[in-house]
Design an enzyme around this catalytic site. Structure first.
Site, PDB file in Angstrom:
ATOM      1  N   ASP A  99       0.855  -1.188   0.000  1.00 23.10           N
ATOM      2  CA  ASP A  99       0.000   0.000   0.000  1.00 23.10           C
ATOM      3  C   ASP A  99       0.889   1.236   0.000  1.00 23.10           C
ATOM      4  OD1 ASP A  99      -1.943   1.903   0.243  1.00 23.10           O
ATOM      5  OD2 ASP A  99      -2.735   1.204   2.161  1.00 23.10           O
ATOM      6  N   LYS A 100       1.267   1.660  -1.175  1.00 25.26           N
ATOM      7  CA  LYS A 100       2.230   2.754  -1.301  1.00 25.26           C
ATOM      8  C   LYS A 100       1.640   4.110  -0.939  1.00 25.26           C
ATOM      9  CE  LYS A 100       4.754   0.363  -4.993  1.00 25.26           C
ATOM     10  NZ  LYS A 100       6.065   0.261  -4.360  1.00 25.26           N
TER      11      LYS A 100
ATOM     12  N   ARG B 227      11.169  -3.992  -9.792  1.00 31.67           N
ATOM     13  CA  ARG B 227      11.960  -2.777 -10.024  1.00 31.67           C
ATOM     14  C   ARG B 227      10.976  -1.612 -10.174  1.00 31.67           C
ATOM     15  NH1 ARG B 227      13.495  -5.953 -14.740  1.00 31.67           N
ATOM     16  NH2 ARG B 227      12.289  -5.360 -16.603  1.00 31.67           N
TER      17      ARG B 227
ATOM     18  N   PHE C 245       9.804   3.083  -6.560  1.00 26.56           N
ATOM     19  CA  PHE C 245       9.103   4.009  -5.664  1.00 26.56           C
ATOM     20  C   PHE C 245       7.994   4.776  -6.383  1.00 26.56           C
ATOM     21  CE2 PHE C 245      12.985   4.735  -2.608  1.00 26.56           C
ATOM     22  CZ  PHE C 245      12.806   3.462  -2.079  1.00 26.56           C
TER      23      PHE C 245
ATOM     24  N   SER D 245      16.434   0.177  -0.947  1.00 25.54           N
ATOM     25  CA  SER D 245      15.852  -0.328  -2.189  1.00 25.54           C
ATOM     26  C   SER D 245      16.910  -0.304  -3.282  1.00 25.54           C
ATOM     27  CB  SER D 245      14.661   0.528  -2.620  1.00 25.54           C
ATOM     28  OG  SER D 245      14.266   0.192  -3.943  1.00 25.54           O
TER      29      SER D 245
ATOM     30  N   THR E  47      14.989  -7.456   6.519  1.00 24.74           N
ATOM     31  CA  THR E  47      15.727  -6.680   5.536  1.00 24.74           C
ATOM     32  C   THR E  47      14.820  -6.331   4.362  1.00 24.74           C
ATOM     33  OG1 THR E  47      16.409  -8.622   4.244  1.00 24.74           O
ATOM     34  CG2 THR E  47      17.863  -7.959   6.048  1.00 24.74           C
ATOM     35  N   ASN E  48      15.383  -5.506   3.471  1.00 25.08           N
ATOM     36  CA  ASN E  48      14.748  -5.192   2.197  1.00 25.08           C
ATOM     37  C   ASN E  48      15.029  -6.327   1.203  1.00 25.08           C
ATOM     38  OD1 ASN E  48      13.516  -3.662   0.065  1.00 25.08           O
ATOM     39  ND2 ASN E  48      14.212  -1.780   1.037  1.00 25.08           N
TER      40      ASN E  48
ATOM     41  N   GLY F 157      11.179 -13.336   3.437  1.00 23.58           N
ATOM     42  CA  GLY F 157      11.006 -14.784   3.398  1.00 23.58           C
ATOM     43  C   GLY F 157      10.129 -15.345   4.497  1.00 23.58           C
TER      44      GLY F 157
END
Length: 370
Positions: free
Chosen positions: A70-71, A117, A120, A182, A250-251, A305
């Site tokens: 949900d950006k 990719r 953002f 990112s 982590t990312n 994960g």
């Protein structure tokens, strides 16, 4: 049921189109009072033994939705309805931006993974702040706001861009996350180096304190799994030095080697960050290393994960007070959060720990003492 639907429908759709279709259905369900009450009763049962205190906040449980789904803060109630006990929106940038050209999201079904990719893509901090300010919550949930650098902003002006977002969004956030990890924004990961990260985090902290004077907005940093061990240690030390409230580990990863990927090489070779099951081991390693370094001085959030309750339990034993998921939600469907919370409650009951807080970091402490 969902897995059949995924195979017959979603798997045949473009991943980004499928994402937005599911997103619309979740939003719609959350707008219909009778339906959202029914769904929440089925998918978001409360387990009192999982009540969690983290970042100075009280939550129904430790498991939440990672940033990326949900950006633009559009479906917070919908995700709470599905059982996520905190929802991290974003990544939000200072200015609106469309993200990278499509196609930019790929499913590695054989690996239960995603490559993205996206770059953002979001409506920008002003629009998201306005939406959060106007929000009338249906479900009580914790809302984190993940902020990143606008693509066109040069690296040496990044701090000002993050400060702009902080000034607009801090008042509406239960906690803030500085995303410097990112792989899809050129130069962004360079900001993880401590000489760049220190002034950036200091500027964001000062902006949050200046903007919100009635409370202290918790501040966290999200790091990549691709950091060398010594760099993980450096970030941990910096977080303690600056008085950060937490680290998210982590990312996504840019690595492909050594992950045992089974998908077609052309798919594996797509540029972008890989998330999902193949990230499990490295994310857990980073989390354990962080906890060994910082102990209980700051809050750690485990993500990467997390497919099931056992994965979430292992994150907690490694040192995570909070755990997040995203990629597995795509494969598991709407019952994902419920299954994790039910499984965590069962594991806690069968463990030697009286409370969830007691379990946090227990395995890492045991290894350190051995």
């Amino acid at each position: 049921m969902y897995k059949i639907f995924f195979r017959l429908v979603f798997k045949r759709m473009d991943p980004e189109r499928a994402h937005y279709a599911a997103f619309r259905w979740i939003r719609l369900a959350a707008r219909i009072p009778v339906l959202r009450t029914f769904v929440a009763a089925a998918l978001a049962p409360r387990h009192k033994e999982l009540r969690t205190e983290a970042l100075g906040l009280r939550m129904h449980g430790p498991f939440g939705l990672a940033a990326g789904f949900d950006k633009n803060a559009i479906a917070i109630d919908g995700m709470a309805m599905l059982g996520f006990d905190h929802v991290e929106i974003g990544t939000v940038t200072g200015e609106p931006q469309p993200g990278n050209p499509k196609k930019r999201l790929f499913r590695l079904v054989a690996d239960r993974a995603l490559i993205n990719r996206m770059g953002f893509n979001n409506e920008g901090s002003a629009a998201v702040a306005a939406r959060l300010a106007a929000r009338n919550p249906v479900f009580r949930t914790t809302v984190g706001v993940n902020i990143g650098k606008t693509k066109v902003v040069p690296e040496d002006e990044a701090a000002a861009d993050y400060v702009k977002s902080t000034e607009r969004l801090a008042a509406h956030a239960d906690y803030l996350v500085v995303n410097v990890s990112s792989p899809n924004t050129p130069g962004l990961r360079n900001l993880q180096a401590t000489e760049s990260l220190r002034p950036l985090l200091t500027a964001v902290r000062e902006a949050a304190d200046r903007t919100v004077t009635t409370r202290r907005v918790p501040l966290l940093v999200k790091i990549a799994p691709d950091l060398a061990d010594e760099d993980v240690d450096a970030v941990a030390d910096l977080a303690v030095e600056l008085g950060l409230d937490g680290v998210i580990a982590t990312n996504t990863t840019v690595a492909r080697e050594g992950l045992g990927l089974k998908s077609h090489p052309d798919l594996v070779g797509e540029a972008g960050g890989l998330s999902g099951a193949p990230l499990k081991d490295r994310s857990l390693e980073v989390l354990s290393r962080l906890y060994a370094r910082v102990g209980d001085r700051i809050t750690l959030v485990g993500v990467g994960g997390v497919e099931n309750a056992e994965d979430a339990w292992q994150r907690i034993l490694a040192g995570a007070t909070l755990v997040q998921g995203y990629s597995a939600f795509i494969y598991e469907g709407p019952a994902y959060a419920r299954a994790i919370h039910q499984g965590l409650a069962a594991r806690l009951a069968a463990s030697p720990y009286a409370t969830l807080a007691e379990a946090v970091g227990a395995e890492t402490r045991k290894q350190a003492a051995a």
